[in-house]
Design a protein around this motif. Sequence first.
Motif, PDB file in Angstrom:
ATOM      1  N   MET A  93      54.163 -25.807  24.191  1.00 60.20           N
ATOM      2  CA  MET A  93      53.981 -24.971  23.016  1.00 60.20           C
ATOM      3  C   MET A  93      54.303 -25.796  21.775  1.00 60.20           C
ATOM      4  O   MET A  93      55.368 -26.368  21.664  1.00 60.20           O
ATOM      5  CB  MET A  93      54.926 -23.767  23.097  1.00 60.20           C
ATOM      6  CG  MET A  93      54.597 -22.638  22.177  1.00 60.20           C
ATOM      7  SD  MET A  93      53.012 -21.849  22.436  1.00 60.20           S
ATOM      8  CE  MET A  93      53.158 -21.256  24.096  1.00 60.20           C
ATOM      9  N   TRP A 140      48.182 -20.430  12.672  1.00 56.98           N
ATOM     10  CA  TRP A 140      47.826 -19.401  13.640  1.00 56.98           C
ATOM     11  C   TRP A 140      47.102 -18.215  13.024  1.00 56.98           C
ATOM     12  O   TRP A 140      46.385 -17.508  13.709  1.00 56.98           O
ATOM     13  CB  TRP A 140      49.054 -18.895  14.369  1.00 56.98           C
ATOM     14  CG  TRP A 140      49.546 -19.821  15.435  1.00 56.98           C
ATOM     15  CD1 TRP A 140      48.828 -20.750  16.128  1.00 56.98           C
ATOM     16  CD2 TRP A 140      50.862 -19.873  15.961  1.00 56.98           C
ATOM     17  NE1 TRP A 140      49.625 -21.374  17.046  1.00 56.98           N
ATOM     18  CE2 TRP A 140      50.887 -20.855  16.962  1.00 56.98           C
ATOM     19  CE3 TRP A 140      52.033 -19.190  15.679  1.00 56.98           C
ATOM     20  CZ2 TRP A 140      52.025 -21.179  17.692  1.00 56.98           C
ATOM     21  CZ3 TRP A 140      53.164 -19.499  16.395  1.00 56.98           C
ATOM     22  CH2 TRP A 140      53.161 -20.488  17.395  1.00 56.98           C
ATOM     23  N   LEU A 163      47.325  -9.329  20.251  1.00 59.17           N
ATOM     24  CA  LEU A 163      47.557  -9.364  21.688  1.00 59.17           C
ATOM     25  C   LEU A 163      46.232  -9.578  22.400  1.00 59.17           C
ATOM     26  O   LEU A 163      45.233  -8.925  22.091  1.00 59.17           O
ATOM     27  CB  LEU A 163      48.177  -8.057  22.174  1.00 59.17           C
ATOM     28  CG  LEU A 163      49.656  -7.854  21.877  1.00 59.17           C
ATOM     29  CD1 LEU A 163      50.099  -6.474  22.362  1.00 59.17           C
ATOM     30  CD2 LEU A 163      50.506  -8.929  22.503  1.00 59.17           C
ATOM     31  N   ASN A 219      48.399  -9.031  27.565  1.00 61.50           N
ATOM     32  CA  ASN A 219      49.801  -8.865  27.178  1.00 61.50           C
ATOM     33  C   ASN A 219      50.373 -10.145  26.573  1.00 61.50           C
ATOM     34  O   ASN A 219      51.584 -10.308  26.488  1.00 61.50           O
ATOM     35  CB  ASN A 219      50.646  -8.396  28.369  1.00 61.50           C
ATOM     36  CG  ASN A 219      50.683  -9.418  29.489  1.00 61.50           C
ATOM     37  OD1 ASN A 219      50.013 -10.448  29.439  1.00 61.50           O
ATOM     38  ND2 ASN A 219      51.471  -9.136  30.503  1.00 61.50           N
ATOM     39  N   GLN A 220      49.504 -11.053  26.135  1.00 62.53           N
ATOM     40  CA  GLN A 220      49.916 -12.343  25.573  1.00 62.53           C
ATOM     41  C   GLN A 220      49.761 -12.339  24.049  1.00 62.53           C
ATOM     42  O   GLN A 220      48.677 -12.072  23.535  1.00 62.53           O
ATOM     43  CB  GLN A 220      49.060 -13.474  26.157  1.00 62.53           C
ATOM     44  CG  GLN A 220      49.299 -14.838  25.545  1.00 62.53           C
ATOM     45  CD  GLN A 220      50.706 -15.367  25.796  1.00 62.53           C
ATOM     46  OE1 GLN A 220      51.135 -15.459  26.935  1.00 62.53           O
ATOM     47  NE2 GLN A 220      51.413 -15.698  24.730  1.00 62.53           N
ATOM     48  N   LEU A 221      50.846 -12.629  23.345  1.00 67.06           N
ATOM     49  CA  LEU A 221      50.769 -12.803  21.901  1.00 67.06           C
ATOM     50  C   LEU A 221      49.896 -14.019  21.629  1.00 67.06           C
ATOM     51  O   LEU A 221      50.080 -15.081  22.238  1.00 67.06           O
ATOM     52  CB  LEU A 221      52.174 -12.995  21.313  1.00 67.06           C
ATOM     53  CG  LEU A 221      52.262 -13.045  19.792  1.00 67.06           C
ATOM     54  CD1 LEU A 221      51.772 -11.733  19.165  1.00 67.06           C
ATOM     55  CD2 LEU A 221      53.704 -13.321  19.368  1.00 67.06           C
ATOM     56  N   SER A 222      48.939 -13.858  20.742  1.00 63.73           N
ATOM     57  CA  SER A 222      47.941 -14.904  20.536  1.00 63.73           C
ATOM     58  C   SER A 222      47.646 -15.095  19.056  1.00 63.73           C
ATOM     59  O   SER A 222      47.851 -14.196  18.236  1.00 63.73           O
ATOM     60  CB  SER A 222      46.634 -14.533  21.250  1.00 63.73           C
ATOM     61  OG  SER A 222      46.861 -14.347  22.622  1.00 63.73           O
ATOM     62  N   GLU A 226      44.307 -18.193  20.945  1.00 63.53           N
ATOM     63  CA  GLU A 226      45.195 -19.160  21.601  1.00 63.53           C
ATOM     64  C   GLU A 226      46.546 -18.499  21.897  1.00 63.53           C
ATOM     65  O   GLU A 226      47.128 -17.856  21.023  1.00 63.53           O
ATOM     66  CB  GLU A 226      45.396 -20.367  20.677  1.00 63.53           C
ATOM     67  CG  GLU A 226      46.471 -21.322  21.107  1.00 63.53           C
ATOM     68  CD  GLU A 226      46.810 -22.360  20.023  1.00 63.53           C
ATOM     69  OE1 GLU A 226      47.527 -23.300  20.375  1.00 63.53           O
ATOM     70  OE2 GLU A 226      46.390 -22.216  18.870  1.00 63.53           O
ATOM     71  N   ALA A 227      47.061 -18.646  23.122  1.00 67.22           N
ATOM     72  CA  ALA A 227      48.380 -18.115  23.476  1.00 67.22           C
ATOM     73  C   ALA A 227      49.435 -18.804  22.614  1.00 67.22           C
ATOM     74  O   ALA A 227      49.418 -20.026  22.456  1.00 67.22           O
ATOM     75  CB  ALA A 227      48.671 -18.352  24.951  1.00 67.22           C
ATOM     76  N   GLN A 230      53.742 -18.658  20.954  1.00 69.11           N
ATOM     77  CA  GLN A 230      55.112 -18.185  21.115  1.00 69.11           C
ATOM     78  C   GLN A 230      55.827 -18.342  19.784  1.00 69.11           C
ATOM     79  O   GLN A 230      55.843 -19.431  19.221  1.00 69.11           O
ATOM     80  CB  GLN A 230      55.830 -18.993  22.187  1.00 69.11           C
ATOM     81  CG  GLN A 230      57.231 -18.525  22.453  1.00 69.11           C
ATOM     82  CD  GLN A 230      57.898 -19.310  23.572  1.00 69.11           C
ATOM     83  OE1 GLN A 230      57.463 -20.398  23.910  1.00 69.11           O
ATOM     84  NE2 GLN A 230      58.951 -18.766  24.136  1.00 69.11           N
TER      85      GLN A 230
END
Length: 162
Positions: free
Chosen positions: A12, A20, A25, A28-31, A36-37, A39
């Motif tokens: 990451m 970004w 979402l 269930n992945q913040l993107s 793009e995934a 964090q």
Amino acid sequence: CGRGLGRWGGGMQRRLHGTWGRLKLVGNQLSSESGEAIQLKGWSTFSINYDEVKPCLTKAGFTAMKSWGANVVRLAVYPKNSKGDITQSTTYTTTVTNVKQYITWCHDLKMYVLVDWHVLDGDGNSGDPSKYQTQAKQFFTDIASFAKAQGYKAKAFAIFEG
């Protein structure tokens, strides 16, 4: 100063809101805006009304956290705690003014900001959010109006949690 800043790992990369864009979402992945995934990593103010954290609530403090890898700041706003009741007019006005300043610093530093209206009971446990529903609506209306007036809405770096 700061709670919860972790190490960068797992491939990451350190990214800021200028890279970004608007978060979303995907499943269930913040993107990122492009899917793009991502964090978020950063720190929590604990409560912006406690004297113990006020030395960290400066642009220099935010800049230091960014230099240590943070890309998000959580502004914990407690409507009532052992230091007082921010729903009283003078304290409320000071709190809103401070939150606006912190949001501006996050914008300037290209960091995301999470504004958290955080209700606790007298023992420090999660409280009943409906107890301060009217005040929460006013608070978020005031903060969202500020963000819109500043042109921050289009940049989508502020996250509101209530």
